[in-house]
Design an enzyme around this catalytic site. Structure first.
Site, mmCIF file in Angstrom:
data_model
loop_
_atom_site.group_PDB
_atom_site.id
_atom_site.type_symbol
_atom_site.label_atom_id
_atom_site.label_comp_id
_atom_site.label_asym_id
_atom_site.label_seq_id
_atom_site.Cartn_x
_atom_site.Cartn_y
_atom_site.Cartn_z
ATOM 1 N N HIS A 77 37.382 61.252 84.317
ATOM 2 C CA HIS A 77 37.879 62.358 83.473
ATOM 3 C C HIS A 77 37.290 63.700 83.909
ATOM 4 O O HIS A 77 37.000 64.564 83.083
ATOM 5 C CB HIS A 77 37.562 62.132 81.995
ATOM 6 C CG HIS A 77 38.236 60.930 81.408
ATOM 7 N ND1 HIS A 77 39.428 60.990 80.730
ATOM 8 C CD2 HIS A 77 37.891 59.622 81.407
ATOM 9 C CE1 HIS A 77 39.776 59.775 80.332
ATOM 10 N NE2 HIS A 77 38.872 58.918 80.732
ATOM 11 N N ASN A 116 42.697 58.049 74.659
ATOM 12 C CA ASN A 116 43.588 58.253 75.801
ATOM 13 C C ASN A 116 45.020 58.402 75.300
ATOM 14 O O ASN A 116 45.308 58.132 74.135
ATOM 15 C CB ASN A 116 43.535 57.040 76.749
ATOM 16 C CG ASN A 116 42.300 57.047 77.654
ATOM 17 O OD1 ASN A 116 41.675 58.081 77.858
ATOM 18 N ND2 ASN A 116 41.974 55.897 78.198
HETATM 19 FE FE1 HDE Z 1 35.556 56.588 78.981
HETATM 20 N N1 HDE Z 1 33.976 57.465 79.923
HETATM 21 N N2 HDE Z 1 34.772 54.774 79.412
HETATM 22 N N3 HDE Z 1 37.185 55.655 78.190
HETATM 23 N N4 HDE Z 1 36.342 58.344 78.566
HETATM 24 C C1 HDE Z 1 33.808 58.788 80.096
HETATM 25 O O1 HDE Z 1 31.785 59.921 79.698
HETATM 26 C C2 HDE Z 1 33.505 54.534 79.805
HETATM 27 C C3 HDE Z 1 37.379 54.318 78.080
HETATM 28 C C4 HDE Z 1 37.450 58.593 77.807
HETATM 29 O O2 HDE Z 1 36.785 64.890 77.863
HETATM 30 C C5 HDE Z 1 32.468 59.135 80.656
HETATM 31 O O3 HDE Z 1 31.255 62.058 79.299
HETATM 32 C C6 HDE Z 1 33.245 53.136 79.842
HETATM 33 C C7 HDE Z 1 38.421 54.033 77.151
HETATM 34 C C8 HDE Z 1 37.707 60.002 77.758
HETATM 35 O O4 HDE Z 1 34.634 64.714 78.229
HETATM 36 C C9 HDE Z 1 31.793 57.775 80.794
HETATM 37 C C10 HDE Z 1 34.419 52.524 79.478
HETATM 38 C C11 HDE Z 1 38.855 55.256 76.705
HETATM 39 C C12 HDE Z 1 36.688 60.596 78.499
HETATM 40 C C13 HDE Z 1 32.838 56.835 80.272
HETATM 41 C C14 HDE Z 1 35.361 53.560 79.201
HETATM 42 C C15 HDE Z 1 38.076 56.254 77.367
HETATM 43 C C16 HDE Z 1 35.854 59.531 78.984
HETATM 44 C C17 HDE Z 1 32.498 60.005 81.873
HETATM 45 C C18 HDE Z 1 34.728 51.049 79.425
HETATM 46 C C19 HDE Z 1 39.994 55.549 75.725
HETATM 47 C C20 HDE Z 1 36.506 62.069 78.784
HETATM 48 C C21 HDE Z 1 32.091 61.394 81.410
HETATM 49 C C22 HDE Z 1 34.025 50.349 78.525
HETATM 50 C C23 HDE Z 1 39.751 55.042 74.409
HETATM 51 C C24 HDE Z 1 35.793 62.758 77.677
HETATM 52 C C25 HDE Z 1 31.676 61.209 80.043
HETATM 53 C C26 HDE Z 1 35.724 64.236 77.933
HETATM 54 C C27 HDE Z 1 34.703 59.739 79.740
HETATM 55 C C28 HDE Z 1 32.607 55.529 80.158
HETATM 56 C C29 HDE Z 1 36.694 53.308 78.832
HETATM 57 C C30 HDE Z 1 38.296 57.647 77.132
HETATM 58 C C31 HDE Z 1 31.290 57.404 82.155
HETATM 59 C C32 HDE Z 1 31.950 52.479 80.252
HETATM 60 C C33 HDE Z 1 38.920 52.648 76.721
HETATM 61 C C34 HDE Z 1 38.848 60.693 77.039
HETATM 62 O O5 HDE Z 1 30.657 57.692 79.993
#
Ligand code: HDE
Length: 709
Positions: free
Chosen positions: A77, A150
């Site tokens: 992201h 999302n």
């Molecule tokens: Fe994320 N995700 N994600 N994700 N995600 C990040 O956090 C992660 C997942 C989502 O505008 C990171 O600050 C793991 C689902 C958004 O700043 C990180 C798993 C959904 C954003 C991270 C998921 C998301 C992130 C990278 C699996 C929808 C951007 C930078 C378990 C419900 C937020 C940060 C923004 C960002 C980890 C799966 C949505 C690495 C481990 C499912 C919208 O922490």
């Protein structure tokens, strides 16, 4: 900022941010130490042509600060765009939750939203095929609540431990860092075919959902299952939804790919412009609620993040509306430094045991430590809650608070036990006391084993056009894979979703027909999944009005006025930006030229009449390209009087071959709207706007991507 609302409209957060706003207008330049600078163009040298001196503190400070301007981009992201706004409830949700911001419809809660793509780097293009992040921070009276969602309601994997694998597979390949911001390459599809739980989300990724027309025209989903807890301590499972009031609309694959070059900022520009124009994006918040007693009543596990809760089974209850009404003052300070985390919850909301959510609760805080450089990132203005913060957390890099006194521990007598924990009645957060009695195992539940039935539900729910687009996306994506075995495996895997899908993929990517597989018993469809059933409106749609010397001013003015009245946005486009003259001598200064814009950024095109205008236009290759491209991308194309006949020249699709003149009434075929000889163009404009509100005219070339097997 909208000041017409009788209520708060997010002011509390803006009030908090305002002391941090900086304005250098009319000021003298200084160093970071406040010393006035007399020259910032020449470094201090030993003689005019001599070497620069180490003693030049201004030079060193300016360069050192510049050297450290960048911070690590988000690991996923990375590319995103944010805006401020407010949320207001429609009716009290006290029956379900004690969350303060969900009690009183008169209260507004400030929000900050960041939309994003997942795979690309910070500088990548907006319109790539990808999942879009939809992360919302509510600055509530109970502290910050983040719904980090999302625009696709399911996820690729079921357990967070596989997240590094899927991300490594989808990111550019590590040996050459190619390709950027796309899943159309070997490692992604290799992972997919070896991980059947990805099937459902891959269907969404190949669908039009992954190439939205605008951030303002996409849904948001919390994806994970949470809990709502009411004041009596009763818990229910919940999924969160955002529903855009402009409906859910998408680009075409070809359009999206071309836009990546013509306007890589297409989505952020669209959001920024809409807010600046007062066309505030609005999304309704919905909840799907399942009673705890019904946890095991469905043919899917409600904790499995690769599953939707079909809206026909579990209706989405619309509970309030979010309005985005202010752009950021500074992209880095706000959008880049905002830190979301699904673990940021408030009393009345709690977690479920969804194994993806459980991992996310750890990951987001952790990643901020390296991205934002230490544990004090919550003190950055955009991340601060609007309620006071008191605890014994101390020190760390860039500490902004000056804590007084000698006590930074608990319990204590020296400060009368301050700061002291709050009990539940005082608003203290108490975790939901779920009873869990189980063995400690590294395993996955049997109830998570069905990977294809909901992928089939999605396929069954698509219109013929949407199905054609999915096949086209597979042809591009799997067709970009080099390894033949992986390609074959893609066709074979998606035959489990629907045999005809597997076959059509195989035909397009040049592999064998998949072997026949046992029929999937999913026969149902869900109307809520198809974009065909969405809200359609001309509001905020963008129209190009092509003008050259000799244009008919009456036609142009009528169209501009009617579009404005319908809430659409129009721009005049010409060969150059030099003023042009209408047929009655009226002067007009075009907004854009064929060099500075493209048909890609508009939803529709209109060409006014005028005899000399028609001549000027007919000689212009740019006009033909513009119209051809708009026709190819199924957009509304209109022309009046002499210009109507000109369309015949560009009519590759044979859309107007049966046009024999319109005798004053609008003539319409598949979004082509013509008129000749009308005294009053208003009825014509009304028809043009009606066609525009249809978004695209899929009937135009409906059979093109699906090839017979
Ligand atoms: Fe994320 N995700 N994600 N994700 N995600 C990040 O956090 C992660 C997942 C989502 O505008 C990171 O600050 C793991 C689902 C958004 O700043 C990180 C798993 C959904 C954003 C991270 C998921 C998301 C992130 C990278 C699996 C929808 C951007 C930078 C378990 C419900 C937020 C940060 C923004 C960002 C980890 C799966 C949505 C690495 C481990 C499912 C919208 O922490």
């Amino acid at each position: 900022m909208d000041t017409n609302n009788s209520v708060d409209t997010g002011r509390k957060k803006m009030d908090q941010l305002s002391p941090y706003l900086e304005n250098d207008m009319g000021q003298k330049a200084t160093t970071d130490n406040g010393l006035k600078i007399s020259n910032t163009d020449d470094s201090l040298k030993l003689g005019e042509r001599g070497p620069t001196l180490l003693e030049d503190f201004h030079f060193r400070q300016k360069i050192t600060h510049f050297d450290h301007e960048r911070i690590p981009e988000r690991v996923v992201h990375a590319r995103g765009f944010g805006a401020h706004g407010f949320f207001q409830l429609y009716e009290s949700m006290s029956e379900y939750t004690k969350a303060k911001f969900l009690q009183d419809p008169n209260l507004t809660t400030p929000v900050f939203v960041r939309f994003s793509t997942v795979v690309g780097s910070r500088g990548s293009a907006d319109t790539v095929r990808d999942v879009r992040g939809f992360a919302t921070k509510f600055y509530t009276e109970d502290g910050n609540l983040d719904i980090v969602g999302n625009n696709i309601p399911v996820f690729f994997i079921q357990d967070a431990i596989k997240f590094p694998d899927i991300v490594h597979a989808i990111k550019p390949e590590p040996h050459n860092e190619v390709p950027q911001a796309t899943s159309a390459h070997d490692t992604f599809w290799d992972f997919v075919v070896n991980t059947p739980e990805t099937a459902h989300m891959v269907m969404w990724l190949m669908s039009d959902r992954a190439i939205p027309r605008s951030f303002r025209m996409m849904e948001g989903f919390g994806v994970n299952t949470f809990r709502l807890i009411n004041a009596q301590g009763q818990a229910r499972f919940v999924k969160f939804h955002w529903k855009p009031l402009l409906g859910v609309h998408s680009l075409l694959r070809d359009e999206a790919q071309r836009l990546s070059g013509k306007d890589p900022d297409f989505h952020r520009r669209d959001l920024w412009d809409a807010i600046e124009q007062g066309n505030y994006p609005e999304y309704e918040l919905g909840v799907q609620i399942i009673e705890e007693s019904q946890e095991f009543s469905f043919d899917f596990d409600i904790l499995d993040p690769t599953k939707v809760w079909p809206e026909e089974l579990i209706p989405v209850k619309i509970i309030g509306k979010m309005t985005l009404n202010k752009n950021v003052d500074n992209f880095f300070a706000e959008t880049e430094q905002v830190a979301f985390c699904p673990a940021n919850i408030v009393p009345g909301i709690d977690f479920s045991n969804d194994p993806l959510l459980q991992g996310r609760l750890f990951s987001y805080e952790d990643t901020q430590l390296s991205r934002l450089g230490g544990p004090n990132f919550r003190q950055i203005p955009i991340n601060r809650p609007v309620v006071p913060v008191h605890n014994d957390q101390r020190d760390g890099g860039h500490q902004m608070r000056i804590h007084q006194g000698n006590v930074s521990y608990f319990p204590n007598m020296l400060a009368q036990n301050s700061p002291s924990p709050a009990d539940e009645a005082e608003g203290g957060f108490v975790h939901y006391a779920e009873r869990v009695d189980a063995h400690k195992v590294r395993a996955r539940s049997q109830s998570f084993r069905d990977h294809f039935r909901q992928a089939t539900l999605f396929w069954n729910s698509m219109s013929p056009t949407e199905k054609a687009h999915i096949v086209d996306a597979f042809h591009y994506e799997a067709g970009s894979v080099k390894n033949k075995e992986v390609k074959q495996a893609v066709a074979d895997m998606f035959a489990h979703v629907a045999p005809e899908l597997g076959e059509q993929i195989a035909v397009g990517i040049g592999v064998n027909r998949p072997p026949s597989v046992p029929a999937n018993d999913m026969k149902a469809s869900s109307a809520a999944l198809s974009q065909e059933n969405t809200i359609k409106s001309a509001r905020t749609r963008k129209v190009a009005v092509l003008v050259e010397n000799g244009f008919c001013p009456l036609a142009v003015n009528t169209m501009l006025n009617e579009l404005k009245a319908a809430g659409a946005v129009a721009e005049t486009v010409s060969s150059s930006l030099a003023p042009i003259t209408g047929k009655d001598g009226t002067m007009l200064e075009p907004n854009k030229s064929f060099v500075t814009t493209s048909s890609l950024v508009y939803d529709a095109v209109f060409i006014p009449g005028g005899a000399n205008h028609a001549d000027a236009i007919s000689q212009n290759i740019d006009v033909r390209l513009f119209i051809n491209e708009a026709l190819r991308h199924m957009k509304t194309v209109g022309a009046a009087d002499e210009a109507a006949e000109l369309l015949l020249m560009t009519d590759a699709a044979g859309l107007i071959s049966n046009f024999t003149g319109s005798e004053g009434t609008p003539w319409v075929n598949q979004g082509v709207v013509l008129i000749q000889g009308a005294d009053n163009l208003q009825p014509y404009c009304a028809e043009f706007i009606n066609q525009l509100s249809g978004h695209r005219h899929w009937g135009r070339l409906i059979d093109y991507p699906i090839t017979a097997a």
